[in-house]
Design a protein around this motif. Structure first.
Motif, mmCIF file in Angstrom:
data_model
loop_
_atom_site.group_PDB
_atom_site.id
_atom_site.type_symbol
_atom_site.label_atom_id
_atom_site.label_comp_id
_atom_site.label_asym_id
_atom_site.label_seq_id
_atom_site.Cartn_x
_atom_site.Cartn_y
_atom_site.Cartn_z
ATOM 1 N N GLY A 1 15.050 77.429 -6.170
ATOM 2 C CA GLY A 1 14.687 76.127 -6.005
ATOM 3 C C GLY A 1 13.393 75.698 -6.833
ATOM 4 N N GLN A 2 12.615 76.880 -7.376
ATOM 5 C CA GLN A 2 11.731 76.473 -8.452
ATOM 6 C C GLN A 2 12.410 76.101 -9.642
ATOM 7 N N ILE A 3 13.242 76.704 -10.295
ATOM 8 C CA ILE A 3 13.892 76.448 -11.449
ATOM 9 C C ILE A 3 14.768 75.154 -11.462
ATOM 10 N N ARG A 4 15.148 74.797 -10.265
ATOM 11 C CA ARG A 4 15.994 73.634 -10.146
ATOM 12 C C ARG A 4 15.001 72.461 -10.217
ATOM 13 N N THR A 5 14.054 72.659 -9.724
ATOM 14 C CA THR A 5 12.895 71.554 -9.555
ATOM 15 C C THR A 5 12.371 71.371 -10.778
ATOM 16 N N LEU A 6 11.978 72.636 -11.580
ATOM 17 C CA LEU A 6 11.357 72.348 -12.767
ATOM 18 C C LEU A 6 12.448 71.606 -13.772
ATOM 19 N N GLY A 7 13.748 71.954 -13.760
ATOM 20 C CA GLY A 7 14.614 71.154 -14.442
ATOM 21 C C GLY A 7 14.698 69.694 -14.360
ATOM 22 N N LYS A 8 14.706 69.425 -13.038
ATOM 23 C CA LYS A 8 14.588 67.912 -12.570
ATOM 24 C C LYS A 8 13.389 67.428 -13.275
ATOM 25 N N LEU A 9 12.225 68.042 -12.972
ATOM 26 C CA LEU A 9 11.088 67.211 -13.695
ATOM 27 C C LEU A 9 11.104 67.373 -15.072
ATOM 28 N N LEU A 10 11.795 68.160 -15.866
ATOM 29 C CA LEU A 10 11.995 68.148 -17.311
ATOM 30 C C LEU A 10 12.758 66.975 -17.636
ATOM 31 N N ILE A 11 14.030 66.877 -16.993
ATOM 32 C CA ILE A 11 14.993 65.717 -17.361
ATOM 33 C C ILE A 11 14.456 64.438 -17.234
ATOM 34 N N PHE A 12 13.306 64.221 -16.252
ATOM 35 C CA PHE A 12 12.890 62.796 -16.015
ATOM 36 C C PHE A 12 11.423 62.591 -16.680
ATOM 37 N N ASP A 13 11.052 63.384 -17.464
ATOM 38 C CA ASP A 13 9.736 63.376 -18.131
ATOM 39 C C ASP A 13 9.903 62.657 -19.258
ATOM 40 N N LYS A 14 9.326 61.427 -19.593
ATOM 41 C CA LYS A 14 9.498 60.598 -20.711
ATOM 42 C C LYS A 14 8.386 61.189 -21.759
ATOM 43 N N ASN A 15 7.261 62.045 -21.361
ATOM 44 C CA ASN A 15 6.406 62.314 -22.191
ATOM 45 C C ASN A 15 6.740 63.206 -23.338
ATOM 46 N N LEU A 16 8.107 63.775 -23.007
ATOM 47 C CA LEU A 16 8.753 64.915 -23.938
ATOM 48 C C LEU A 16 9.352 64.321 -25.140
ATOM 49 N N SER A 17 9.277 63.068 -25.589
ATOM 50 C CA SER A 17 9.722 62.371 -26.685
ATOM 51 C C SER A 17 8.489 62.174 -27.519
ATOM 52 N N VAL A 18 8.830 61.601 -28.697
ATOM 53 C CA VAL A 18 7.722 61.406 -29.546
ATOM 54 C C VAL A 18 6.955 60.330 -29.326
ATOM 55 N N HIS A 19 7.243 59.384 -28.647
ATOM 56 C CA HIS A 19 6.433 58.165 -28.315
ATOM 57 C C HIS A 19 6.070 58.040 -26.888
ATOM 58 N N LYS A 20 6.667 59.451 -26.358
ATOM 59 C CA LYS A 20 6.418 59.486 -24.716
ATOM 60 C C LYS A 20 6.758 58.197 -23.886
ATOM 61 N N ASN A 21 8.146 57.867 -24.402
ATOM 62 C CA ASN A 21 8.598 56.701 -23.620
ATOM 63 C C ASN A 21 10.087 57.005 -23.352
ATOM 64 N N GLU A 22 10.715 58.154 -23.507
ATOM 65 C CA GLU A 22 11.840 58.186 -23.185
ATOM 66 C C GLU A 22 12.152 59.671 -22.942
#
Length: 461
Positions: free
Chosen positions: A36-57
């Motif tokens: 559950g930890q690793i799957r929840t982490l993966g979901k948070l990563l996929i939906f985090d727009k701050n991981l793009s250069v302009h924090k928008n995607e």
């Protein structure tokens, strides 16, 4: 861009933010085991727009759940096909593929008996999986540093952003308390806010010593493996379509769906490539090989209009309107790449000509998943087709109907434009299937049974 482009982008970003919030709520109220930890982490990563250069995607900008984890912007599906990156004026060269069931792809390998490459991820198979032993995880590592996608200039920038994330503690729980024990240079924020590509003279502009770079690389691998764990979870790959219910005896096909399935397995030869399973196989509706179907060129593809240099000095497509997508052949010729997604096996390089203009066979699962019946999806690597009806009609009549120019009044009905590339066109399983219009419609009806989320009277609630 379409007139409603900005409004649709804002809608998708709002939907992603809402999903991300619910994932945070889930993390906060649930006692998670290791899975559950690793799957929840993966979901948070996929939906985090701050991981793009302009924090928008976020990754999910091109892959949302209600479209089968592929393109959610209808106006783009009807026009530019590829989606804009964090730098909104930059576009990729292909239609976004679906995440669903992608984690089942095997590590790319050459099957000498059938003389074919099998596995990998992306339309051109370049996420081979040879390093992490997971093509799906290696796929996740490409968009963050792709100049036309999330646009970070260095993979270490993603790790730096993760070190600032509100779910940092969950990441450390999954991958180790020292994941972010990295001495960041004073200019890291400025560097990581500068869109890729990095200057050729400084390919890794976040300047780290060897031990810190190694730790950043491990965290980048952890990012990718967590995403892969989420994508293989029942939330993304659930096997809950009507087809699955029929196979387990809990539902029945209609007469038209049953005819479509019979044709799919027989006269139409669909399962020659879109395999519906065999002994010990999951019915994934792909054989993970590649093919050139002879799909016509899509003149609306945005990459053709990116022949110039943008305001940041980047030139996505030096060939302009002359561009022809090389498919798997282009990947096989690439011996070096900063992203690591170059040809990992020199013995495959001589195969480049054989695989020129070929693209990976996608799964047909959720091929019709859409937020509403009238929502337009795009199909094939270049999005030329806008409906399953068009796809099936092409498979049936490609070699029977006359050739015509694009935008001919009979295009897609009584004639077809020439292929985008005539090299290595598949002549075996399509082109002259002899299907009647009723049989084409039956196959489309069957394909719609592959949409997950089917409910019977006993499962509805």
């Amino acid at each position: 861009m379409p007139a409603n482009f900005d409004r649709e982008v804002a809608r998708v970003v709002a939907e992603i933010d809402d999903i991300e919030k619910k994932a945070f709520d889930q993390k906060a109220i649930t006692t998670l085991d290791r899975q559950g930890q690793i799957r929840t982490l993966g979901k948070l990563l996929i939906f985090d727009k701050n991981l793009s250069v302009h924090k928008n995607e976020a990754c999910s900008f091109c892959h949302t759940p209600n479209t089968g984890f592929t393109g959610p912007i209808e106006s783009l599906n009807q026009s530019a096909i590829a989606y804009p990156g964090s730098v909104r004026a930059r576009f990729s060269n292909r239609k976004p593929q679906s995440y669903m069931y992608a984690a089942y792809a095997p590590v790319l390998h050459y099957d000498a008996l059938q003389g074919d490459l099998v596995g990998g991820n992306f339309w051109d198979m370049r996420a081979s999986g040879y390093r992490l032993q997971s093509p799906n995880a290696e796929q996740a590592q490409a968009p963050p540093t792709n100049p036309v996608e999330m646009g970070l200039p260095d993979s270490a920038c993603l790790v730096y952003r993760l070190s600032q994330a509100s779910y940092r503690r969950l990441f450390e729980t999954v991958w180790g308390q020292d994941s972010f024990s990295i001495r960041w240079p004073a200019n890291v924020e400025r560097v990581c806010s500068t869109p890729a590509p990095a200057p050729g003279s400084d390919p890794y502009p976040v300047h780290l010593n060897n031990s810190d770079r190694a730790r950043a690389d491990r965290a980048y691998d952890g990012f990718a493996l967590a995403i892969s764990a989420y994508e293989i979870s029942p939330e993304v790959s659930p096997f809950t379509s009507k087809y699955d219910f029929v196979q387990t005896g809990r539902a029945k096909f209609t007469a038209q769906e049953a005819l479509g399935y019979s044709l799919f397995r027989g006269k139409a030869q669909c399962n020659a490539c879109h395999r519906d399973g065999g002994p010990g196989e999951e019915p994934l509706f792909t054989d993970f090989t590649a093919s050139n179907l002879g799909v016509p060129r899509n003149p609306d593809l945005q990459i053709y209009f990116e022949g110039g240099t943008d305001a940041l000095g980047y030139k996505p497509n030096p060939d302009g309107q002359r561009y022809v997508d090389p498919g798997v052949g282009g990947f096989l010729r690439k011996s070096r790449s900063l992203s690591g997604q170059s040809n990992p096996d020199s013995s495959w390089t001589p195969l480049a000509t054989q695989f020129e203009s070929k693209f990976q066979v996608p799964t047909l699962r959720n091929v019709d998943m859409r937020p509403s019946p009238e929502f337009v999806k795009a199909y094939m690597h270049n999005g030329y087709f806008k409906s399953l009806q068009e796809v099936v009609h092409f498979y049936n009549t490609r070699d029977v109907l006359p050739i015509c120019t694009p935008e001919h009044p009979g295009e897609k009905l009584s004639c077809w434009p020439p292929p985008e590339s005539s090299v290595n066109v598949n002549k075996k399983q399509l082109g002259d299937l002899g299907l009647s219009p009723q049989e084409e419609a039956a196959i489309v009806s069957f394909l719609k049974t592959l949409t997950d989320g089917y409910q019977t009277d006993s499962t509805a609630h």
